[in-house]
Design a protein around this motif. Structure first.
Motif, mmCIF file in Angstrom:
data_model
loop_
_atom_site.group_PDB
_atom_site.id
_atom_site.type_symbol
_atom_site.label_atom_id
_atom_site.label_comp_id
_atom_site.label_asym_id
_atom_site.label_seq_id
_atom_site.Cartn_x
_atom_site.Cartn_y
_atom_site.Cartn_z
ATOM 1 N N ILE A 27 -3.013 -6.063 -3.083
ATOM 2 C CA ILE A 27 -3.974 -5.355 -4.311
ATOM 3 C C ILE A 27 -3.444 -4.135 -4.479
ATOM 4 O O ILE A 27 -3.349 -3.358 -3.736
ATOM 5 N N VAL A 28 -3.176 -3.784 -5.873
ATOM 6 C CA VAL A 28 -2.460 -2.607 -6.225
ATOM 7 C C VAL A 28 -3.441 -2.104 -7.192
ATOM 8 O O VAL A 28 -3.917 -2.694 -8.097
ATOM 9 N N LYS A 29 -4.208 -0.959 -6.871
ATOM 10 C CA LYS A 29 -5.423 -0.007 -7.559
ATOM 11 C C LYS A 29 -4.878 1.155 -8.177
ATOM 12 O O LYS A 29 -4.420 1.858 -7.374
ATOM 13 N N CYS B 234 -6.030 4.840 -10.051
ATOM 14 C CA CYS B 234 -7.033 5.654 -10.155
ATOM 15 C C CYS B 234 -8.105 5.666 -11.411
ATOM 16 O O CYS B 234 -8.910 6.114 -11.527
ATOM 17 N N LYS C 195 -7.637 0.467 -13.227
ATOM 18 C CA LYS C 195 -6.751 -0.990 -13.581
ATOM 19 C C LYS C 195 -6.353 -1.426 -12.176
ATOM 20 O O LYS C 195 -6.128 -0.812 -11.199
ATOM 21 N N GLU C 196 -6.176 -2.724 -12.005
ATOM 22 C CA GLU C 196 -5.639 -3.497 -10.625
ATOM 23 C C GLU C 196 -4.722 -4.731 -10.906
ATOM 24 O O GLU C 196 -4.864 -5.347 -11.782
ATOM 25 N N HIS D 188 -3.449 -7.924 -8.635
ATOM 26 C CA HIS D 188 -3.340 -8.737 -7.341
ATOM 27 C C HIS D 188 -2.417 -9.593 -7.346
ATOM 28 O O HIS D 188 -2.253 -10.580 -8.195
ATOM 29 N N LEU E 297 -0.164 -0.892 -15.727
ATOM 30 C CA LEU E 297 -0.620 -0.002 -14.587
ATOM 31 C C LEU E 297 -0.085 1.405 -14.528
ATOM 32 O O LEU E 297 -0.535 2.123 -14.203
ATOM 33 N N ASN F 51 -1.599 5.046 -15.180
ATOM 34 C CA ASN F 51 -1.935 6.162 -14.263
ATOM 35 C C ASN F 51 -0.814 7.033 -14.091
ATOM 36 O O ASN F 51 -0.616 7.484 -13.089
ATOM 37 N N LEU G 111 -0.941 5.135 -7.237
ATOM 38 C CA LEU G 111 -1.429 3.811 -6.907
ATOM 39 C C LEU G 111 -1.496 3.632 -5.636
ATOM 40 O O LEU G 111 -0.941 4.118 -4.696
ATOM 41 N N THR H 13 -2.869 -2.284 -1.059
ATOM 42 C CA THR H 13 -3.513 -2.817 0.248
ATOM 43 C C THR H 13 -2.730 -4.150 0.553
ATOM 44 O O THR H 13 -2.781 -4.954 -0.355
#
Length: 156
Positions: free
Chosen positions: A65-67, A69, A72-73, A75, A91, A95, A100, A103
């Protein structure tokens, strides 16, 4: 028309049921062992997707999972980490100048393990227009064999 909608609904249900979601993971307080090692690097906002692989090949599945700040995300839940180019680009652009958070969870022997999330920083500056390097043959002995090369990078 109803048959088409019913068939479409069944296909969606089957495809979403095929995912292997992370359930009750063991928390590991170290960064994942990935190749290439992108942990904590700074990248330009116009770079291609930063795909990577887990170094231990005995895993069954990887969940990333890339989030950003900005909310946006992206998966990924698959055998290999390959980010979709369009989602990756959105993404990064949203950002730019921030970071980024990745997880990574690994499924081995039927059990999930989640590693400590790692950052990747996105530079607010655009990538340089080109790359300059010296091309030197191995074991050169004279300067006359040295060449200066310049390549322009394509504009994104």
């Amino acid at each position: 028309m109803r048959k088409l909608i019913l068939l479409y609904s069944i296909c969606i249900a089957l495809f979403t049921a095929c995912g292997d979601s992370v359930v009750s993971p063991e928390q590991i307080e170290k960064y994942p062992s990935i190749y290439p090692d992108y942990i904590g690097v700074t990248i330009p906002a116009t770079i291609a997707p930063m795909n990577f692989s887990y170094t231990d090949t005995s895993y069954e599945r990887i969940d990333v999972i890339v989030k950003g700040c900005q909310g946006k995300e992206v998966h990924i839940n698959a055998k290999h980490v390959n980010f979709p180019e369009k989602e990756w680009k959105q993404l990064l652009i949203s950002n730019q100048g921030d970071s980024l958070l990745f997880t990574v969870s690994i499924k081995q022997e039927g059990k999930w393990s989640t590693y400590k999330p790692f950052p990747m920083y996105i530079s607010p500056h655009p990538i340089d227009y080109g790359l300059v390097y010296r091309k030197i043959a191995p074991g050169y002995e004279a300067v006359s064999y040295t060449h200066l090369r310049a390549h322009e990078t394509p504009e994104h």
